[in-house]
Design an enzyme around this catalytic site. Structure first.
Site, mmCIF file in Angstrom:
data_model
loop_
_atom_site.group_PDB
_atom_site.id
_atom_site.type_symbol
_atom_site.label_atom_id
_atom_site.label_comp_id
_atom_site.label_asym_id
_atom_site.label_seq_id
_atom_site.Cartn_x
_atom_site.Cartn_y
_atom_site.Cartn_z
ATOM 1 N N THR A 51 -54.838 36.001 21.870
ATOM 2 C CA THR A 51 -54.900 35.278 20.627
ATOM 3 C C THR A 51 -54.094 35.580 19.517
ATOM 4 O OG1 THR A 51 -56.514 34.246 18.904
ATOM 5 C CG2 THR A 51 -57.037 36.238 19.813
ATOM 6 N N GLY A 52 -53.590 34.715 18.927
ATOM 7 C CA GLY A 52 -52.582 35.160 17.883
ATOM 8 C C GLY A 52 -51.361 34.351 17.954
ATOM 9 N N HIS A 53 -50.337 34.489 17.262
ATOM 10 C CA HIS A 53 -49.131 33.562 17.391
ATOM 11 C C HIS A 53 -48.418 33.807 18.744
ATOM 12 C CE1 HIS A 53 -44.683 33.176 16.409
ATOM 13 N NE2 HIS A 53 -45.193 31.978 15.804
ATOM 14 N N GLY A 54 -48.403 32.459 19.477
ATOM 15 C CA GLY A 54 -48.069 32.389 20.658
ATOM 16 C C GLY A 54 -46.589 32.902 20.896
ATOM 17 N N VAL A 94 -45.538 24.592 23.941
ATOM 18 C CA VAL A 94 -46.552 25.324 24.659
ATOM 19 C C VAL A 94 -46.530 26.952 24.389
ATOM 20 C CG1 VAL A 94 -47.236 26.113 27.100
ATOM 21 C CG2 VAL A 94 -46.267 23.822 26.792
ATOM 22 N N GLY A 95 -47.686 27.462 23.824
ATOM 23 C CA GLY A 95 -47.671 28.920 23.459
ATOM 24 C C GLY A 95 -47.884 29.750 24.539
ATOM 25 N N ASP A 96 -48.565 30.868 24.309
ATOM 26 C CA ASP A 96 -48.864 31.754 25.278
ATOM 27 C C ASP A 96 -50.205 31.522 26.230
ATOM 28 O OD1 ASP A 96 -51.481 33.771 24.013
ATOM 29 O OD2 ASP A 96 -50.591 32.341 22.806
ATOM 30 N N THR A 131 -57.067 30.375 19.121
ATOM 31 C CA THR A 131 -57.409 30.014 20.439
ATOM 32 C C THR A 131 -58.936 30.516 20.745
ATOM 33 O OG1 THR A 131 -55.174 30.509 21.022
ATOM 34 C CG2 THR A 131 -56.587 30.865 22.599
#
Length: 310
Positions: free
Chosen positions: A221-224, A199-201, A170
């Site tokens: 940012t990172g694993h959603g 859809v992620g975070d 992201t």
């Protein structure tokens, strides 16, 4: 009030081949946002300009550099929020919009809603005259080759995704303006080979970003999926509301996310007093900040370089 802007280009195992361009990209974005603030502009305008610049930079997983889903298509998510009134806008799963962060701002300013998704978001964009472009125009040749040659199912471990050079992530920005207002913006193409419609975070308020003049602004940012489970942005601001510094709050929250759901990631944070941080638990995160005529930036853990802008 001294204006401050902090940006990130994603927390993941950035390979050496992308290190220089990633740092150059976040530095340019931070400088673009700082120009807005130095002219007496709003934090909201600064974060939008900074994120738009990264969306237009193919080195980042947002806009023109977005990764592909299992069908080989681009699906983009974004959020923008300002801390004075808690006004926010978000879009998810949009396919042919070069700058989804600006579409998210239009949702905030021109509708009664907070988030529009997929076909609805694109119909709204068309109704207000937002330019569209062929979806393939957002896909780099490198990404198409990566997707074709290294196709694999989405169901892989968090560690493999974000501590390998296969992962991507992201972009985001947070800012404090001279009026004492904070804002955040986050934009992403998601995870390569994600399921269609995933859809992620990033576009979810309280997870991918949050802004409140009482506590501060965050872009994550990172694993959603991990970030969603702990509502990372609000978790960081909760700790700041309890009296922790931006750095302490970000470190504690990222550590808690790792302990609870084994998730890695990063965050940029600014407080209403101008205290800021760029913190991550992945191998690398490209970040930059402009604070009192000094450009700060870094890529590796505990790295903080700086250049005078005078």
């Amino acid at each position: 009030m001294k204006p401050v802007i902090v940006v990130h280009g994603g927390a993941w195992a950035i390979p050496d081949t992308l290190a220089e361009t990633s740092v150059a990209g976040v530095k340019a974005a931070a400088l673009a946002g700082s120009v807005v603030l130095k002219r007496g502009g709003r934090a909201l305008d600064a974060v939008e300009d900074a994120v738009r610049m990264m969306e237009d930079d193919p080195v980042f997983d947002a806009g023109h550099g977005a990764v592909l889903n299992t069908d080989g298509e681009v699906e983009l998510d974004a959020i923008i929020m300002e801390g004075e009134t808690l006004a926010a806008g978000a879009v998810s799963s949009v396919r042919n919009i070069a700058n989804p962060v600006s579409l998210a701002r239009a949702v905030m300013e021109k509708t009664d809603h907070v988030m529009l998704t997929d076909r609805g978001a694109n119909l709204f964009a068309e109704s207000i005259g937002v330019p569209t472009l062929p979806t393939d125009a957002l896909v780099t040749e490198k990404e198409r080759k990566e997707w074709e040659h290294r196709y694999k199912r989405y169901i892989v471990g968090v560690k493999e995704l974000f501590n390998s050079q296969w992962g991507h992530d992201t972009v985001g920005a947070v800012a404090l303006d001279s009026f004492g207002n904070v804002a955040c913006a986050t934009s992403t193409g998601g995870i390569r080979n994600k399921m269609v419609g995933r859809v992620g975070d990033s576009p979810v308020i309280g997870s991918g970003g949050y802004a409140d003049n009482k506590t501060g602004a965050v872009s994550c940012t990172g694993h959603g999926e991990s970030i969603l489970k702990v509502t990372l942005a609000r978790l960081i601001l909760f700790h700041m509301d309890q009296g922790r510094t931006a750095s302490e709050a970000a470190k504690s929250s990222l550590q808690s996310m790792h302990e609870r759901v084994q998730g890695c990631g990063g965050a940029i944070v600014v407080s209403p007093k101008g205290d800021w941080t760029a913190t991550f638990t992945t191998e690398r995160m490209a970040w930059a900040a402009v604070d009192e005529n000094v450009l700060y930036y870094g890529l590796n853990p505990k790295e903080e370089l700086k250049e005078s802008l005078k």
